[in-house]
Design an enzyme around this catalytic site. Structure first.
Site, PDB file in Angstrom:
ATOM      1  N   THR A  63      23.978 -48.153 -37.886  1.00 27.87           N
ATOM      2  CA  THR A  63      24.209 -49.122 -36.813  1.00 27.87           C
ATOM      3  C   THR A  63      24.626 -50.488 -37.354  1.00 27.87           C
ATOM      4  OG1 THR A  63      21.888 -49.826 -36.769  1.00 27.87           O
ATOM      5  CG2 THR A  63      22.494 -47.952 -35.381  1.00 27.87           C
ATOM      6  N   ASP A  64      24.185 -50.847 -38.557  1.00 23.43           N
ATOM      7  CA  ASP A  64      24.532 -52.152 -39.109  1.00 23.43           C
ATOM      8  C   ASP A  64      26.021 -52.218 -39.420  1.00 23.43           C
ATOM      9  OD1 ASP A  64      23.893 -54.704 -39.820  1.00 23.43           O
ATOM     10  OD2 ASP A  64      22.969 -54.216 -41.740  1.00 23.43           O
ATOM     11  N   ASP A  65      26.526 -51.215 -40.135  1.00 19.97           N
ATOM     12  CA  ASP A  65      27.961 -51.184 -40.422  1.00 19.97           C
ATOM     13  C   ASP A  65      28.780 -51.068 -39.149  1.00 19.97           C
ATOM     14  OD1 ASP A  65      28.802 -50.931 -43.473  1.00 19.97           O
ATOM     15  OD2 ASP A  65      26.842 -50.012 -43.241  1.00 19.97           O
TER      16      ASP A  65
ATOM     17  N   ARG B  84      22.132 -58.530 -34.678  1.00 17.70           N
ATOM     18  CA  ARG B  84      23.564 -58.305 -34.939  1.00 17.70           C
ATOM     19  C   ARG B  84      24.192 -57.523 -33.785  1.00 17.70           C
ATOM     20  NH1 ARG B  84      23.632 -57.197 -40.260  1.00 17.70           N
ATOM     21  NH2 ARG B  84      24.118 -59.392 -40.561  1.00 17.70           N
TER      22      ARG B  84
END
Length: 525
Positions: free
Chosen positions: A258-260, A334
């Site tokens: 999910t971060d990328d 984010r």
């Protein structure tokens, strides 16, 4: 030796630690159904990828006998015969830790008796599982050093020759982590091209590079082509039917995160696509995939959904401090930042739950823990930036406490710094030699709260400008990226360039009233 179980196992492979003192890693765990209290998908993706080959290794126990001059006798001043090297039990009798250690004793008692009717079937399933994830579309098992190394050893233990095509590919993938330059030879834990590319696009676009610049368009097209289109391990805990998302590495189709994905989408929104309709379809698919990962507590984790069973941390082989994939403030914020930029409705329940999660995870001093960057400076910056993007009133007391905490730990030279030691000792949070990347994070966090004339911002900007080299770059020797807290950390060479650039661009854009560059994708919610 005071080290975790995985390190002791590597010593055992070289005859430097007795196998009998290592906790059993029963390979039969790969056969447990998903309705069972424990199964392999209850663990974090990185633990799963490390442990399944280790379970194969633990069965065969291959051992290389070292010559006498290479023995590590200094680890055992009293020898191993008179030493009890077992994992210590906790003092209270009834604890999960003691339960698992007693269960481990049972496994070891049964092992010589060969009472293991499912062992052959389990070994075959573990082998199949591993082979599937080191094949096409993956640059090695989970494309990360520990799992890749373990898979090589496991393949040899299973009888694969060095010339076997499967082993040869795994070995080539592993060699791809090597860095052999005139000064040093080292092995990288993983590669980060997708992450780096996305941040660089954002930094360049926000600093004024045109959205139809050919270089940005080529980079964005490369990212689009790296979208994952198979349902990998994440699908065991997330029933969302469509595959999407982006991984960290060049090729790692079973493990998008999910971060990328959030960072890639924030990059793609800034570049004028040559095919707007295709971009909209990709964006919508990936956004829905991202939203499907919101966990019960309102936050987002990295690779899986609701992999948070607390008693798993007491398993004997879970002492690497990362068997779970908990939600964290930086990833949650984010995601909110992304949603804010594309006009997502801030009144939806998913946003409200995420904001409540951030309220609940704020420390008393106003800071937020940073799971994937060092540490509280990283977490606090990302939360403040996310809250501004999603339209929160940045004068709320709880938000200003985050800004005030950042200002409280500004160094005398105008910069900010923090060490990896804060994961061991949180009382040292916000303390450290100034670095370019952490200074940039703090500036952006304070800018998010408004009042660009604050002395802290001006001093931070002067620090960045005074330390910028004639060629436009910055130096940074300190490590500011996090892999597994208290286990290993990451030095992103691009952080010292792209985040200072983004901080300077953020200040200029806020000062001009622009805020952030317009988005080429807008939500229809």
């Amino acid at each position: 030796p005071q080290m975790n179980t995985f390190s002791k196992l590597y010593l055992a492979l070289l005859g430097q630690f007795p196998w009998k003192y290592l906790p059993a890693i029963p390979v039969e765990m790969v056969l447990l159904p998903q309705w069972a209290p424990f199964h392999i998908y209850k663990m974090s993706s990185w633990s799963r990828a490390m442990l399944i080959p280790l379970a194969i290794i633990n069965h065969f126990k291959p051992t290389r006998v070292l010559p006498g001059e290479k023995q590590l006798h200094e680890l055992y001043p009293l020898g191993t015969e008179q030493s009890d090297l077992r994992l210590p039990r906790s003092e209270p009798f009834w604890t999960w830790r003691n339960f698992f250690l007693r269960l481990d004793d049972v496994f070891k008692f049964l092992s010589p008796l060969r009472i293991r009717p499912l062992r052959r079937r389990a070994l075959e399933e573990a082998e199949r599982w591993m082979l599937e994830r080191i094949g096409k579309g993956s640059d090695g098992l989970a494309a990360v050093f520990p799992a890749m190394l373990n898979s090589l050893i496991a393949l040899r233990a299973l009888g694969y020759s060095k010339t076997n095509s499967v082993y040869a590919k795994a070995e080539r993938d592993f060699a791809g982590l090597f860095v052999d330059d005139p000064e040093d030879f080292r092995i990288q834990p993983c590669l980060s091209p997708i992450w780096d590319t996305a941040i660089n696009i954002i930094s360049l676009a926000e600093s004024g590079v045109a959205p139809d610049d050919p270089n940005l368009q080529n980079a964005a097209e490369w990212l689009v082509n790296k979208e994952v289109r198979i349902r990998g391990d994440w699908s065991a805990n997330n029933s969302y039917p469509q595959a999407s998302g982006w991984a960290f590495e060049y090729n790692n189709v079973y493990y998008p995160d999910t971060d990328d994905t959030a960072m890639v989408l924030m990059a793609l929104r800034l570049v004028r696509s040559k095919d707007p309709q295709a971009l909209n379809e990709t964006f919508r698919r990936a956004l829905d995939w991202q939203l499907s990962f919101q966990c019960r507590d309102g936050g987002w984790a990295a690779f899986d959904k609701n992999v948070t069973t607390p008693w798993l941390e007491d398993m004997p082989f879970a002492d690497h401090n990362a068997i779970l994939d908990p939600t964290c403030s930086d990833l949650t914020a984010r995601t909110l930042e992304l949603l804010g930029y594309i006009g997502f409705d801030p009144k939806t329940r998913s946003v409200r739950d995420a904001i409540q999660y951030l309220i609940e995870t704020q420390d008393e001093d106003g800071s937020w823990y940073g799971r994937w960057g060092v540490n509280y400076i990283y977490g606090t910056w990302q939360v403040l930036r996310g809250l501004r993007a999603i339209g929160q009133d940045m004068t709320q007391d709880w938000i200003l406490r985050g800004r005030d905490w950042l200002e409280s730990c500004q160094n005398n030279d105008g910069g900010w710094g923090e060490t990896c030691g804060t994961y061991e000792n949180p009382s040292t949070k916000g303390i450290g030699e100034s670095t370019a990347s952490q200074t940039a994070w703090a500036i952006m966090g304070i800018c998010a709260c408004g009042d660009l004339d604050r002395p802290s911002i001006q001093r931070g900007l002067r620090y960045l400008l005074s330390w910028q080299k004639p060629d436009g770059s910055w130096d940074e020797e300190k490590i500011t990226g996090t892999g597994f807290p208290r286990v290993f950390y990451l030095k992103y060479d691009m952080y010292r360039q792209n985040f200072p650039l983004l901080a300077l661009a953020t200040y200029v854009n806020y000062r001009s009233g622009l805020g952030h560059r317009p988005s080429f994708y807008h939500c229809d919610l």
